[in-house]
Design a protein around this motif. Sequence first.
Motif: not given
Length: 619
Positions: A103, A348, A350, A366
């Motif tokens: 991330r 990132t 999610a 993400q």
Amino acid sequence: MAAGGSSSSLPVFSLLLPLLEGTKKLIASKFLAEYWAEMAASGRGLRRAMCASPCPAWRPAHWEAKGRLKPEYDAVVIGAGPCVPLQAAYLQKLGVNTAVFERRHVIGGAAVTEEIIPGFKFSRASYLLSLLRPQIYTELELKKHGLRLHLRNPYSFTPMLEEGTGSKVPRSLLLGTDMVENQKQIAQFSRKDAQAFPKYEAFMNRLALAVDPLLDAAPVDMEAFWRGSLLQRLKSLSTLTPLLQAGRILGVQLPQYYQVLTAPITKVLNQWFESEPLKATLATDAVIGAMISPHTPGSGYVLLHHVMGGLEGIQGAWGYVEGGMGALSDAIASSATAHSASIFTEKTVAKVQVSSGGRVQGVVLQDGSEVRSKVVLSNASPQITFLKLTPQEWLPEEFVERISQLDTQSPVTKINVAVDRLPDFLAAPNTARGQPLPHHQCSVHLNCEDITLLHQAFEDAMDGWPSHRPMIELCIPSSLDPTLAPPGCHVISIFTQYTPYTLAGGKVWDEKERNTYADKVFECIEAYAPGFKSSVLGRDILVPPDLERIFGLPGGNIFHCAMGLDQLYFSRPLPLHSSYRCPLRGLYLCGSGAHPGGGVMGAAGRNAAHVVFGDLKSM
């Protein structure tokens, strides 16, 4: 960190970001002065100024593996800690196509080098190296890939605050690899302790030798041993080998060693020594990074965890990585990417995707991208992995509840400091030219003359307040590595405790509270080294919530969860789930929250790789 660590025993699956070779030329002191004058004139706070640039100019803002993101891989790794590439390299060689998603804009987990203050390169979280498994150095050919180490000798310096000594220099305790010199140092405080010290070292080294084989294998699979098929039971017998090796090494002294692991470290040290400076210095390794007192049962294991490493074949040695801890990540990544491992930063994860049949089938990023895979390995903490990323309907309620109850208390605040000269300790005055002396390369222990001071600092935090006299471990890596700071200047890592995550009295860790605590730490240092405060050019203060937010350390805990006996070996992270697998098929935990725990060690990831590859073969 030696915390160490305090950092984490990050899985050998994620590949570490090579930091940009050929760093920017260090800025001159004149530029530094102009920079800070400009920042002060602009009305911005010092700490805000230091954190203003999220992406220091000397390293890349974004790094991505060769090639574009593909829709499917054999294995996906969440997070990119410092020791992940070993498995990634192995799996790639074995034909397992692996991608890593991080991330942050830089990989390395807590083992990163960041230029928080212009011209000064900090190991922002982890700052010392010792626990990395020796196999990783050789298997990844890390020296070939640029890793350079600076071993410290001497390695420990504890100055005294002694009043009424007149013109006499206060005493200090300096320890290194020369046992004869160590005994001379200890004899200042106790001749009896000086005679006992070699025996104590031999005793602890034997325990470290016994524990060593346990680090490089998954814990005994009790589930398979008692409930598995005949074939599974036979296979599980091999996991008993490290335990048998440990027992054979300890022999008839096993009960004495059992006491070391279960008793308060004060009880253990009192059986060996009588002088408080020596006992308190040794006790720091039993509490560092842990919200425990030297009087807490089981604190002896934390001490063992910090003395069972080594460098260059020297047992127990700790050293600095040239270029900062990020350079370790650089070397590992260089080795791993040679095997075509894929790393993606600022990606990132999610959610972990699960098939209708209850098996992992990849991750969702993400940005909405879906990446399919046969297995997913998480270098994140157990809490993030199982409570945030994994759909709760696929995990047993009891498992989720117990993960949420893991002890993640952390006492740590890390302060990174840029100074224009070396600290000048009353107990060991600087030379006229201000060149580094042997004690400057050490871990400098302050407020550590007496175990009572450590316990009082702990009790303050238990009441919800930062310690009035914090335990301080101060390291100056630029004393051995001049590449970290402009000429004549230095970087200092200050690892302090105890600071609670949640403050009493309704207070929060805002800018005022951060600076109030840092000022208190600096006042303590000033007492031992007058002039320290006036040497400071800038500082970066990381209290427990900052360590959680920036590095994903739950509660700010550098080990992901406490290293108590109730959360080790069979029980890390939970009983019956210590084999890197979890109740969801295809999802594996391979960071510091897995066996054998925290520190820049690489063992959890390396072990997990073997487990994952075996499972892939049987699919």
